[in-house]
Design a protein around this motif. Structure first.
Motif, short mmCIF file in Angstrom:
data_model
loop_
_atom_site.label_atom_id
_atom_site.label_comp_id
_atom_site.label_asym_id
_atom_site.label_seq_id
_atom_site.Cartn_x
_atom_site.Cartn_y
_atom_site.Cartn_z
N GLU A 73 -9.60 -0.70 -4.22
CA GLU A 73 -9.38 -2.14 -4.19
C GLU A 73 -7.95 -2.48 -3.80
OE1 GLU A 73 -11.52 -4.61 -4.59
OE2 GLU A 73 -13.21 -3.25 -4.88
N LEU A 74 -7.00 -1.69 -4.29
CA LEU A 74 -5.59 -1.94 -3.97
C LEU A 74 -5.33 -1.69 -2.48
CD1 LEU A 74 -3.90 -0.36 -7.10
CD2 LEU A 74 -3.89 -2.78 -6.47
N ILE A 75 -5.91 -0.63 -1.94
CA ILE A 75 -5.73 -0.36 -0.51
C ILE A 75 -6.31 -1.50 0.31
CG2 ILE A 75 -6.46 1.15 1.38
CD1 ILE A 75 -6.39 3.45 -0.71
N ALA A 76 -7.51 -1.94 -0.05
CA ALA A 76 -8.16 -3.01 0.71
C ALA A 76 -7.40 -4.32 0.64
CB ALA A 76 -9.59 -3.20 0.20
N SER A 77 -6.81 -4.61 -0.52
CA SER A 77 -6.13 -5.90 -0.69
C SER A 77 -4.68 -5.88 -0.22
CB SER A 77 -6.19 -6.34 -2.15
OG SER A 77 -5.48 -5.45 -2.99
N ALA B 213 0.83 -1.20 0.00
CA ALA B 213 0.00 0.00 0.00
C ALA B 213 0.86 1.25 0.00
CB ALA B 213 -0.93 -0.01 1.21
N GLU B 214 1.99 1.21 0.69
CA GLU B 214 2.85 2.39 0.76
C GLU B 214 3.50 2.73 -0.58
OE1 GLU B 214 7.05 1.28 2.58
OE2 GLU B 214 5.43 0.30 3.67
N ASP B 215 3.44 1.81 -1.56
CA ASP B 215 3.97 2.10 -2.90
C ASP B 215 2.99 2.90 -3.75
OD1 ASP B 215 6.32 0.63 -2.40
OD2 ASP B 215 5.28 -1.24 -2.86
N LEU B 216 1.75 3.01 -3.30
CA LEU B 216 0.72 3.72 -4.08
C LEU B 216 1.07 5.17 -4.38
CD1 LEU B 216 -2.82 2.54 -2.91
CD2 LEU B 216 -2.06 2.87 -5.27
N PRO B 217 1.54 5.97 -3.40
CA PRO B 217 1.83 7.37 -3.71
C PRO B 217 2.81 7.55 -4.87
CG PRO B 217 1.75 7.09 -1.35
CD PRO B 217 1.67 5.71 -1.95
N ALA B 218 3.86 6.74 -4.91
CA ALA B 218 4.85 6.86 -5.99
C ALA B 218 4.25 6.47 -7.33
CB ALA B 218 6.07 6.00 -5.68
N VAL B 219 3.44 5.41 -7.35
CA VAL B 219 2.82 4.98 -8.60
C VAL B 219 1.83 6.03 -9.09
CG1 VAL B 219 1.35 3.23 -9.68
CG2 VAL B 219 3.14 2.53 -8.08
N GLY C 18 -11.46 7.31 14.09
CA GLY C 18 -12.56 8.09 14.64
C GLY C 18 -13.43 8.74 13.59
N GLN C 19 -13.07 8.60 12.31
CA GLN C 19 -13.78 9.18 11.18
C GLN C 19 -13.96 10.70 11.35
OE1 GLN C 19 -16.89 6.73 9.21
NE2 GLN C 19 -16.89 5.53 11.09
N VAL C 20 -12.88 11.33 11.81
CA VAL C 20 -12.89 12.76 12.05
C VAL C 20 -12.15 13.53 10.95
CG1 VAL C 20 -12.10 14.59 13.63
CG2 VAL C 20 -13.08 12.47 14.54
N ALA C 21 -11.06 12.95 10.44
CA ALA C 21 -10.23 13.65 9.46
C ALA C 21 -9.72 12.67 8.41
CB ALA C 21 -9.07 14.37 10.14
N LEU C 22 -9.26 13.24 7.30
CA LEU C 22 -8.69 12.47 6.19
C LEU C 22 -7.19 12.74 6.15
CD1 LEU C 22 -11.51 13.48 3.73
CD2 LEU C 22 -11.11 11.13 4.51
N HIS C 23 -6.40 11.69 6.13
CA HIS C 23 -4.96 11.81 6.26
C HIS C 23 -4.25 11.23 5.04
CE1 HIS C 23 -5.65 12.68 10.56
NE2 HIS C 23 -6.59 11.76 10.45
N PRO C 24 -3.19 11.89 4.59
CA PRO C 24 -2.47 11.38 3.41
C PRO C 24 -1.82 10.04 3.71
CG PRO C 24 -1.27 13.19 4.44
CD PRO C 24 -2.60 13.13 5.11
N LEU C 25 -1.96 9.12 2.79
CA LEU C 25 -1.34 7.80 2.94
C LEU C 25 0.16 7.98 3.14
CD1 LEU C 25 -1.49 4.69 2.84
CD2 LEU C 25 -1.28 4.86 0.36
N ARG C 26 0.68 7.25 4.06
CA ARG C 26 2.11 7.33 4.38
C ARG C 26 2.94 7.24 3.09
NH1 ARG C 26 5.11 3.41 8.78
NH2 ARG C 26 6.92 4.75 9.17
N GLY C 27 3.83 8.18 2.91
CA GLY C 27 4.64 8.21 1.70
C GLY C 27 4.33 9.39 0.82
N SER C 28 3.26 10.12 1.14
CA SER C 28 2.93 11.33 0.39
C SER C 28 3.01 12.52 1.34
CB SER C 28 1.54 11.24 -0.23
OG SER C 28 0.56 11.04 0.76
N GLY C 29 3.17 13.72 0.78
CA GLY C 29 3.43 14.89 1.61
C GLY C 29 2.25 15.83 1.76
N ALA C 30 1.05 15.40 1.44
CA ALA C 30 -0.12 16.27 1.51
C ALA C 30 -0.51 16.53 2.97
CB ALA C 30 -1.28 15.65 0.76
N ALA C 31 -1.42 17.47 3.15
CA ALA C 31 -1.86 17.84 4.50
C ALA C 31 -3.12 17.07 4.89
CB ALA C 31 -2.13 19.35 4.55
N THR C 32 -3.31 16.95 6.19
CA THR C 32 -4.53 16.36 6.74
C THR C 32 -5.71 17.32 6.52
OG1 THR C 32 -3.41 15.03 8.40
CG2 THR C 32 -5.66 15.71 8.90
N VAL C 33 -6.89 16.75 6.23
CA VAL C 33 -8.09 17.53 5.98
C VAL C 33 -9.18 17.09 6.95
CG1 VAL C 33 -9.84 18.18 4.29
CG2 VAL C 33 -7.49 17.74 3.54
#
Length: 384
Positions: A124-128, A20-26, A47-62
């Motif tokens: 699907e890729l994240i789930a698998s 899953a951590e390879d997704l940001p680069a792909v 807690g379904q409070v915020a959306l966080h960038p998948l580890r490996g990407s540099g975006a901000a939490t929303v």
């Protein structure tokens, strides 16, 4: 014209070799193929409070509330604002987060549908791939998870499932410290099996008892046992392995073709029945002793049967929901729970979003500090 198939091929490579951590680069390499400057995976926390960038990407939490990304998550519909497109990441009916595209122009028609396909593939890729590393868990966890909660979360099915017009969705709090509550479901042919459990105690001892209960329930269900025999099997194993301990439970079956609902309440609060903007009278409860104490009476567990109508909703819950207390000691109560659910249905809120807001309401009611595990599951039926 997007080069969508090449982007799909690059993502599909992760199905056989990748984490899953390879997704940001792909996704970064695939972005130009989709006329995007950036593509970012944002996952919802426990807690379904915020959306966080998948580890490996540099975006901000929303934060979910009040943001376009949050609206894409809560409504499961795409959102567009100032060069950004957010698409929901759905694994079946389970909401994982959103996929954020930075684009020069709003995509229309076939281009938008292609990006929706990309989002579905990413989900699907994240789930698998999540089970082959810890990147998804590191992203979703905002606090250290206690061992008891780790054990329980690893036992549970996805929070949301839908088939042929029927949906079941659940929530648990405190999500990082839950130990005694659990739920399960399975759809087999036309029968949807649903169960909710509330184990006496807390911590590791409660999670161990919950684990036994949950897996005994699954074993009985997969062995083709009836509701009564399933209840007896769980009762027997709890008594054998944890003498003196007990678990309250709702064990239910819904015939999705006919709407016939059958259940056993083993010392558990009655579910809410919602129909046409009103709360129906509660079904008889309990009709069996808590699991583990069934040997104390000779009669078998009773099964209550009810005919649902298309559009009916049921809410199963543990006592941590209705026994939540505000600063003055006032209980949240069944009446307030019913009012909350009816308001959500009147607003046309989806079942998963309703349950997300319910649990946040409970947490807020107790000023952020739950005294007990609080779990609820909502079941909606429409004839297929």
């Amino acid at each position: 014209m997007l080069s969508s198939m090449e982007a799909v091929r690059r993502l599909m490579d992760l199905r056989h070799r990748g984490r899953a951590e390879d997704l940001p680069a792909v996704l970064t390499s695939a972005a130009p193929l989709l006329a995007a400057e950036t593509i970012t995976v944002l996952l919802v926390d426990y807690g379904q409070v915020a959306l966080h960038p998948l580890r490996g990407s540099g975006a901000a939490t929303v934060v979910v509330e009040g943001s376009p990304a949050g609206r894409a998550f809560t409504t499961a519909e795409h959102q567009w604002l100032d060069g950004f497109l957010w698409l929901p990441l759905l694994h079946g009916a389970e909401r994982l987060g959103v996929l954020e595209f930075r684009l020069k122009d709003h995509p229309d028609g076939a281009d938008l549908r292609d990006l929706e396909v990309i989002a579905a593939l990413v989900a699907e890729l994240i789930a698998s791939r999540r089970f082959y590393g810890d990147a998804v868990e590191h992203t979703r966890r905002r606090l250290p998870m206690q061992l008891a909660a780790e054990i329980i979360w690893n036992q549970l099915p996805p929070l949301t499932f839908a088939v042929d017009g029927t949906m079941v969705t659940a929530v648990l709090e405190p999500c990082y410290d839950v130990g005694g509550d659990a739920f399960d479901y399975a759809a087999n042919a036309d029968v949807l099996h649903v169960a909710l459990f509330d184990t006496v105690g807390h911590g590791i001892s409660a999670s161990a008892l919950t684990t036994l209960t949950l897996n005994t329930y699954r074993n009985a269900r997969r062995s083709g046992l009836s509701l009564v025999d399933t209840s007896r099997s769980i009762d027997k194993w709890i008594r054998a392995q944890y003498p003196g301990a007990f678990v309250t439970a709702l064990l239910a079956e819904l015939d999705m073709a006919t709407g016939v609902y059958r259940r056993i309440s083993a010392g558990h609060p009655a579910e809410l029945f919602l129909r046409d903007g009103r709360v129906l009278p509660q079904l008889p409860t309990p009709n069996a002793l808590p699991l583990g104490l069934g040997h104390m009476i000779e009669r078998p567990p009773g099964v209550v049967e009810w005919q649902l109508e298309p559009g009916d909703a049921l809410v199963l819950y543990t006592d941590g929901i209705i026994e939540a207390r505000d600063s003055s000691g006032g209980l949240f109560g069944v009446e307030r729970l019913g009012e909350f659910m009816l308001d959500a249905l009147r607003l046309g809120m989806s079942a998963p979003e309703t349950m997300r807001r319910l649990i946040q309401t409970i947490v807020s009611y107790e000023e952020g500090e739950l005294r007990d595990d609080a779990t609820a599951a909502m079941l909606q039926w429409r004839r297929h």
